[in-house]
Design an enzyme around this catalytic site. Structure first.
Site, PDB file in Angstrom:
ATOM      1  N   CYS A 115       0.821  -1.226   0.000  1.00  0.00           N
ATOM      2  CA  CYS A 115       0.000   0.000   0.000  1.00  0.00           C
ATOM      3  C   CYS A 115       0.849   1.268   0.000  1.00  0.00           C
ATOM      4  O   CYS A 115       0.392   2.322  -0.424  1.00  0.00           O
ATOM      5  CB  CYS A 115      -0.925   0.007   1.213  1.00  0.00           C
ATOM      6  SG  CYS A 115      -1.999  -1.417   1.245  1.00  0.00           S
ATOM      7  N   HIS A 263      -3.814   7.143   1.025  1.00  0.00           N
ATOM      8  CA  HIS A 263      -4.013   5.810   0.451  1.00  0.00           C
ATOM      9  C   HIS A 263      -5.425   5.367   0.813  1.00  0.00           C
ATOM     10  O   HIS A 263      -5.853   5.511   1.957  1.00  0.00           O
ATOM     11  CB  HIS A 263      -2.978   4.835   1.029  1.00  0.00           C
ATOM     12  CG  HIS A 263      -3.363   3.404   0.861  1.00  0.00           C
ATOM     13  ND1 HIS A 263      -3.688   2.878  -0.365  1.00  0.00           N
ATOM     14  CD2 HIS A 263      -3.519   2.408   1.768  1.00  0.00           C
ATOM     15  CE1 HIS A 263      -4.013   1.599  -0.198  1.00  0.00           C
ATOM     16  NE2 HIS A 263      -3.926   1.295   1.081  1.00  0.00           N
ATOM     17  N   ASN A 293      -9.919  -0.745  -2.319  1.00  0.00           N
ATOM     18  CA  ASN A 293      -8.502  -0.510  -2.009  1.00  0.00           C
ATOM     19  C   ASN A 293      -7.674  -1.122  -3.140  1.00  0.00           C
ATOM     20  O   ASN A 293      -7.657  -2.339  -3.314  1.00  0.00           O
ATOM     21  CB  ASN A 293      -8.191  -1.168  -0.665  1.00  0.00           C
ATOM     22  CG  ASN A 293      -6.733  -1.042  -0.255  1.00  0.00           C
ATOM     23  OD1 ASN A 293      -5.877  -0.700  -1.062  1.00  0.00           O
ATOM     24  ND2 ASN A 293      -6.459  -1.332   1.009  1.00  0.00           N
TER      25      ASN A 293
HETATM   26  O1  UT7 Z   1      -4.510  -1.090   2.727  1.00  0.00           O
HETATM   27  C1  UT7 Z   1      -3.735  -1.677   3.720  1.00  0.00           C
HETATM   28  C2  UT7 Z   1      -4.231  -1.309   5.035  1.00  0.00           C
HETATM   29  N1  UT7 Z   1      -5.487  -1.952   5.309  1.00  0.00           N
HETATM   30  C3  UT7 Z   1      -6.281  -1.432   6.207  1.00  0.00           C
HETATM   31  O2  UT7 Z   1      -5.963  -0.394   6.724  1.00  0.00           O
HETATM   32  C4  UT7 Z   1      -7.526  -2.168   6.587  1.00  0.00           C
HETATM   33  C5  UT7 Z   1      -7.750  -2.028   8.054  1.00  0.00           C
HETATM   34  N2  UT7 Z   1      -8.869  -2.792   8.583  1.00  0.00           N
HETATM   35  C6  UT7 Z   1     -10.140  -2.606   8.219  1.00  0.00           C
HETATM   36  O3  UT7 Z   1     -10.419  -1.801   7.358  1.00  0.00           O
HETATM   37  C7  UT7 Z   1     -11.223  -3.345   8.974  1.00  0.00           C
HETATM   38  O4  UT7 Z   1     -10.646  -4.046  10.032  1.00  0.00           O
HETATM   39  C8  UT7 Z   1     -12.030  -4.324   8.086  1.00  0.00           C
HETATM   40  C9  UT7 Z   1     -12.898  -3.521   7.138  1.00  0.00           C
HETATM   41  C10 UT7 Z   1     -11.090  -5.200   7.294  1.00  0.00           C
HETATM   42  C11 UT7 Z   1     -12.925  -5.211   8.920  1.00  0.00           C
HETATM   43  O5  UT7 Z   1     -13.779  -4.436   9.723  1.00  0.00           O
HETATM   44  P1  UT7 Z   1     -13.910  -4.725  11.270  1.00  0.00           P
HETATM   45  O6  UT7 Z   1     -14.866  -3.755  11.790  1.00  0.00           O
HETATM   46  O7  UT7 Z   1     -12.530  -4.734  11.851  1.00  0.00           O
HETATM   47  O8  UT7 Z   1     -14.575  -6.157  11.296  1.00  0.00           O
HETATM   48  P2  UT7 Z   1     -14.052  -7.527  11.927  1.00  0.00           P
HETATM   49  O9  UT7 Z   1     -12.952  -8.099  11.095  1.00  0.00           O
HETATM   50  O10 UT7 Z   1     -13.774  -7.324  13.383  1.00  0.00           O
HETATM   51  O11 UT7 Z   1     -15.322  -8.436  11.791  1.00  0.00           O
HETATM   52  C12 UT7 Z   1     -16.553  -8.145  12.486  1.00  0.00           C
HETATM   53  C13 UT7 Z   1     -17.587  -9.164  12.110  1.00  0.00           C
HETATM   54  C14 UT7 Z   1     -17.097 -10.599  12.251  1.00  0.00           C
HETATM   55  O12 UT7 Z   1     -18.197 -11.384  12.673  1.00  0.00           O
HETATM   56  P3  UT7 Z   1     -18.380 -11.777  14.211  1.00  0.00           P
HETATM   57  O13 UT7 Z   1     -17.145 -12.532  14.580  1.00  0.00           O
HETATM   58  O14 UT7 Z   1     -18.510 -10.479  14.955  1.00  0.00           O
HETATM   59  O15 UT7 Z   1     -19.619 -12.592  14.199  1.00  0.00           O
HETATM   60  C15 UT7 Z   1     -16.719 -10.988  10.842  1.00  0.00           C
HETATM   61  O16 UT7 Z   1     -16.802 -12.385  10.628  1.00  0.00           O
HETATM   62  O17 UT7 Z   1     -17.945  -9.017  10.723  1.00  0.00           O
HETATM   63  C16 UT7 Z   1     -17.754 -10.260  10.048  1.00  0.00           C
HETATM   64  N3  UT7 Z   1     -17.331  -9.980   8.684  1.00  0.00           N
HETATM   65  C17 UT7 Z   1     -18.185  -9.751   7.679  1.00  0.00           C
HETATM   66  N4  UT7 Z   1     -19.537  -9.732   7.629  1.00  0.00           N
HETATM   67  C18 UT7 Z   1     -20.103  -9.463   6.432  1.00  0.00           C
HETATM   68  C19 UT7 Z   1     -16.057  -9.878   8.208  1.00  0.00           C
HETATM   69  N5  UT7 Z   1     -16.092  -9.588   6.911  1.00  0.00           N
HETATM   70  C20 UT7 Z   1     -17.388  -9.493   6.555  1.00  0.00           C
HETATM   71  C21 UT7 Z   1     -18.047  -9.222   5.340  1.00  0.00           C
HETATM   72  N6  UT7 Z   1     -19.402  -9.204   5.330  1.00  0.00           N
HETATM   73  N7  UT7 Z   1     -17.386  -8.949   4.201  1.00  0.00           N
END
Ligand code: UT7
Length: 336
Positions: A115, A263, A293
């Site tokens: 990135c 980014h 992204n």
């Molecule tokens: O470019 C390089 C740098 N990258 C970044 O900066 C990305 C940084 N991170 C993020 O943007 C976020 O962490 C994400 C968008 C990737 C994820 O969001 P989050 O709020 O951290 O969600 P999470 O991973 O903690 O997941 C929350 C819940 C989980 O379910 P449970 O365990 O609470 O039941 C996941 O299984 O959301 C679920 N989940 C989804 N649900 C529907 C994860 N992905 C999805 C999805 N659709 N696509």
């Protein structure tokens, strides 16, 4: 000593639009979740077999940038290509661009900083131009993520975020050292290398033949892995630090920023930074809603669109900042 300045920008994205609803047909996800957590509405995916690759997209973006720069391709002294999704394991796409653009046998360098790749690449170009070694440098960021994502529910935490596309910039020598790239700032923290990674195939790890031999349906090592919340927490801290570092180096304040092009990792990260530096909506450019992204391509695509929309004007203070896998992060401070 000289400065370097950007004199041409271009971008290319594949035509195929993939909406959040499209993704919900192949995995357990939904538009509301994706928009709420990331701000993404749609992204572009290369259709397999239609001819687009990381290199060809980079070449298309580069052609636009070169034309807008008003130079001939043979005026280019050096090529820098940033990507995490090269066409081949080796050689990298830099030499393929030299070949496909029909440029004379200038040097071609591949940058592997994910990135932050475009920010690293600009920094390298800037140093070559500053010292007088090269006059015109072509810098490309391009990614074809979609062919390597886990498009099942297992991979949803990663695969809904990434999109395909390319951006390019032509940099040239600027004799007025109050203009152009004022400074660049690069960092890394390899301690967290595996928190956002694609670890196989790798020569020091499992090679393709090992993966084939194991034939393990639970093997996820050849899909990108991201510890999302950990990456998010580090991103907001490092983005802020490296923007402050760049401003302080130039004795500037956040109020001096005319345009921040972050980014495009997650709209929530951009909004956090915007709030922290008390910037208005006009001062921060985001297009993650349309493209997701695109890693090393995200800043040059966003900068090109900002320029096309008249949001980058002569004399403006433009700040670029990135954070991502490595971890790596960096900023570029530009007086346009
Ligand atoms: O470019 C390089 C740098 N990258 C970044 O900066 C990305 C940084 N991170 C993020 O943007 C976020 O962490 C994400 C968008 C990737 C994820 O969001 P989050 O709020 O951290 O969600 P999470 O991973 O903690 O997941 C929350 C819940 C989980 O379910 P449970 O365990 O609470 O039941 C996941 O299984 O959301 C679920 N989940 C989804 N649900 C529907 C994860 N992905 C999805 C999805 N659709 N696509």
């Amino acid at each position: 000593m000289y400065n370097s300045k950007i004199i041409g920008l271009g971008h290319y994205v594949p035509e195929n639009v993939v909406t959040n609803d499209d993704l919900s047909k192949v995995m357990d996800t939904n538009d509301a979740w994706i928009q709420e957590r990331t701000g993404i509405k749609e992204r572009r995916h290369v259709i397999r077999g239609d001819g687009d690759t990381t290199t060809t997209m980079g070449v298309k973006a580069a052609k636009v940038a070169i034309e807008r720069a008003g130079i001939d391709k043979d005026d280019i002294d050096f090529i820098i290509f940033a990507t995490l999704s090269p066409d081949y394991y080796f050689p990298g796409p830099g030499v393929l661009v030299q070949r496909d653009l029909g440029i004379k046998t200038v040097g071609a360098l591949d940058v592997r900083n994910q990135c932050s790749g475009f920010v690293y690449a600009l920094s390298i170009a800037d140093q070559y131009i500053k010292t007088g070694m090269y006059k015109n440098v072509l810098v490309i960021g391009s990614e074809l993520h979609s062919h390597g994502l886990d498009m099942t529910t297992r991979g949803r935490g990663v695969s809904v975020i990434f999109g395909d596309g390319a951006g390019a910039a032509v940099l040239t020598r600027e004799e007025d050292t109050t203009k152009g790239i004022l400074s660049t700032h690069l960092h890394s923290e390899g301690q967290h290398a595996e928190e956002l990674s694609l670890i196989a195939p790798g020569m020091g790890n499992r090679w393709v033949t090992d993966i084939m031999e194991d034939n393990d349906p639970n093997d996820e090592s050849y899909f990108p892995h991201m510890n999302g919340q950990f990456v998010f927490k580090n991103a907001v801290v490092r983005f802020s630090e490296v923007i402050v570092e760049g401003l302080e180096k130039n004795k500037l304040n956040a109020t001096d920023i005319d345009l921040l092009v972050p980014h495009q990792a997650n709209l929530r990260i951009s909004q956090f930074i915007q709030k922290k530096f008390q910037l208005s909506d006009d001062q921060v450019f985001n297009n993650i809603m349309k493209y997701g992204n695109t890693t090393a391509a995200s800043i040059p695509i966003a900068l090109t669109e900002a320029w096309e929309e008249g949001k980058v004007k002569s004399g403006d203070l433009v700040v670029l900042a990135a954070f991502g896998s490595g971890f790596t992060w960096g900023s570029v401070i530009i007086r346009w």
